[in-house]
Design an enzyme around this catalytic site. Structure first.
Site, short mmCIF file in Angstrom:
data_model
loop_
_atom_site.label_atom_id
_atom_site.label_comp_id
_atom_site.label_asym_id
_atom_site.label_seq_id
_atom_site.Cartn_x
_atom_site.Cartn_y
_atom_site.Cartn_z
CB CYS A 295 -7.62 -4.53 0.81
SG CYS A 295 -6.40 -5.20 0.75
CD GLN B 36 -2.14 -11.19 -5.42
OE1 GLN B 36 -1.57 -11.94 -5.34
NE2 GLN B 36 -2.50 -10.21 -3.90
CB ALA C 123 7.73 -8.91 2.71
CG HIS C 124 1.77 -9.63 2.85
ND1 HIS C 124 0.02 -10.35 3.44
CD2 HIS C 124 1.74 -8.71 3.26
CE1 HIS C 124 -0.82 -9.09 2.70
NE2 HIS C 124 0.19 -7.82 2.44
CB THR D 161 -0.99 0.32 1.05
OG1 THR D 161 -1.92 -1.67 1.21
CG2 THR D 161 -2.18 1.64 1.20
CB THR E 51 14.10 3.88 13.11
OG1 THR E 51 14.14 4.95 13.29
CG2 THR E 51 14.94 2.84 13.62
N1 PLP Z 1 -1.74 -4.39 -4.49
C1 PLP Z 1 -2.21 -5.66 -4.65
C2 PLP Z 1 -2.73 -5.85 -5.87
C3 PLP Z 1 -2.66 -6.19 -3.50
O1 PLP Z 1 -3.12 -7.47 -3.76
C4 PLP Z 1 -2.18 -5.73 -2.11
C5 PLP Z 1 -2.92 -6.67 -0.90
O2 PLP Z 1 -3.81 -7.44 -1.03
C6 PLP Z 1 -1.48 -4.27 -2.27
C7 PLP Z 1 -1.54 -3.53 -3.27
C8 PLP Z 1 -1.42 -3.70 -0.36
O3 PLP Z 1 -0.52 -4.64 -0.69
P1 PLP Z 1 -0.25 -4.64 1.20
O4 PLP Z 1 -1.32 -5.43 2.04
O5 PLP Z 1 1.22 -5.13 1.75
O6 PLP Z 1 -0.29 -3.37 1.95
#
Ligand code: PLP
Length: 374
Positions: free
Chosen positions: A324, A179, A200-201, A73, A237
């Site tokens: 999300c 993705q 990373a996740h 994000t 940091t």
């Molecule tokens: N962009 C895409 C295509 C995603 O699938 C996601 C999360 O679902 C994000 C951005 C947001 O990433 P983060 O969860 O690391 O903020």
């Protein structure tokens, strides 16, 4: 309750064991602040440099082009807002109508500051065709931002071709590869992109850490202001443990990418064969090339949210759309963008298999769908 089945790897993934182990010393014992000049800060400084190098190698970049962030994000926000803020002349952004909200809402935010934005529509298969960009682009365009792989459909976009068009018109090109990174081959040199977001996740690293690749020489303003970390462009940091976990997870995923892809594609095939044999009527959204393991399925007349909750009661985690967006029962902007028929759109679920999914998981998923939908 039966055993837990996780089929929502596009929402997040389990932290890799080696990544977890690698993080541990930096969570407690090695707590030095890498920006300090004393000896105790040397190790964190060195390990951050190593992580930057490892990540750069995985995507074909130079280490100094990797900027650590708090996740996908933030990387998307920075690319969109930082470029708009750095404009030397009146520019404009072209993006697509089915980006993740991190890009969509950033684009809307710069629009509120009177920065022009245009939203390209994907075709019905969930692909932004190069001809579409040709129709939108002009020499006023400052940046084009198109995601590498769509998070609801799994469709992989022709980023290299889109990027070439942007460059012909003197525009920068950013791709949200959240993705894609760690799952399909990503090489920034080959693609030609100027900026690329990753998280990373999504590739078995920890949550809350990511990076933005910024090609050397790209004009961009800081998004997070403060200290002089990250070459003075992203203050704060460093999340040392998180960054190390991210680097270890990415390297590991990249090292075994071919084998993982083959394994996950085998699971996908098993799933589709079983679904076909079940007699359930469905439509699979999107066309090849798709992210391995990501399936967007529509069951006409069914209710995607009800399927999700029934599955949940059976101990199975899937998604109806973007993770999300879970609280939102409206048809997602992605399904609207591909003009999916309303009855199909309402009955849409996303199943995302990963390297830890098994044949048993796949069989249980299909038998649960059969029970719920029939
Ligand atoms: N962009 C895409 C295509 C995603 O699938 C996601 C999360 O679902 C994000 C951005 C947001 O990433 P983060 O969860 O690391 O903020």
């Amino acid at each position: 309750m039966s055993r837990f089945i996780y089929a929502d790897n596009a929402a997040t993934t389990q932290l890799d064991k080696d990544a977890f182990e690698a993080m541990l010393p930096w969570l407690r014992d090695e707590y030095g602040n890498a920006s300090q000049p004393y000896t105790f800060a040397r190790k964190p400084k060195k390990v951050l440099a190593d992580a930057r190098e490892l990540i750069a190698q995985c995507i074909g970049a130079h280490p100094e082009e990797i900027y650590f962030t708090s996740g996908g994000t933030e990387s998307d926000n920075w690319a969109i807002k930082g470029t708009a803020l750095a404009r030397s002349h009146e520019g404009a952004l072209i993006t697509s109508a089915f980006e993740h909200h991190a890009v969509m809402h950033s684009a809307e935010a710069i629009e509120m500051l009177l920065y022009p934005v245009a939203y390209m529509w994907p075709d019905k298969n969930g692909v932004i065709q190069p001809e579409t960009l040709e129709n939108y682009i002009s020499d006023e365009t400052q940046m084009v931002s198109v995601m590498m792989a769509n998070n609801e459909l799994g469709t992989i976009q022709p980023v290299k071709a889109l990027c070439q068009i942007a460059h012909v018109h003197g525009a920068l090109f950013h791709t949200d590869a959240v993705q894609a990174v760690g799952h399909i081959a990503v090489n920034v040199e080959d693609l030609g992109v100027d900026m690329l977001s990753a998280s990373a996740h999504k590739f078995n690293g920890p949550r809350g850490v990511g990076f933005l690749y910024i090609r050397k020489g790209t004009r961009i303003n800081p998004y997070v202001n403060g200290g002089s970390q990250e070459h003075g462009l992203r203050a704060g940091t460093e999340n040392t443990a998180g960054i190390i976990g991210m680097a270890v997870a990415l390297k590991k995923n990249c090292d075994v990418m071919e084998a993982t892809t083959e394994y996950v594609l085998g699971l996908t095939k098993r799933f589709i064969n079983a679904l076909d044999a079940s007699g359930l009527q469905y439509v699979q959204n999107g066309v090849e090339p798709l992210l391995p393991g990501l399936l967007s399925l529509s069951f006409a007349g069914a209710d995607g949210e009800a399927i999700l909750h029934r599955m949940d009661l059976m101990g199975i985690a899937i998604s109806t759309g973007s993770a999300c967006d879970r609280v939102n029962t409206k048809i997602s902007h992605v399904l609207q963008a591909i003009r999916l028929d309303e009855s199909l759109a309402k009955g849409t679920i996303r199943i995302s298999l990963g390297k830890d999914s098994t044949n048993e998981d796949v069989d249980a998923l299909v038998s649960a769908l059969k029970k719920i939908i029939k």
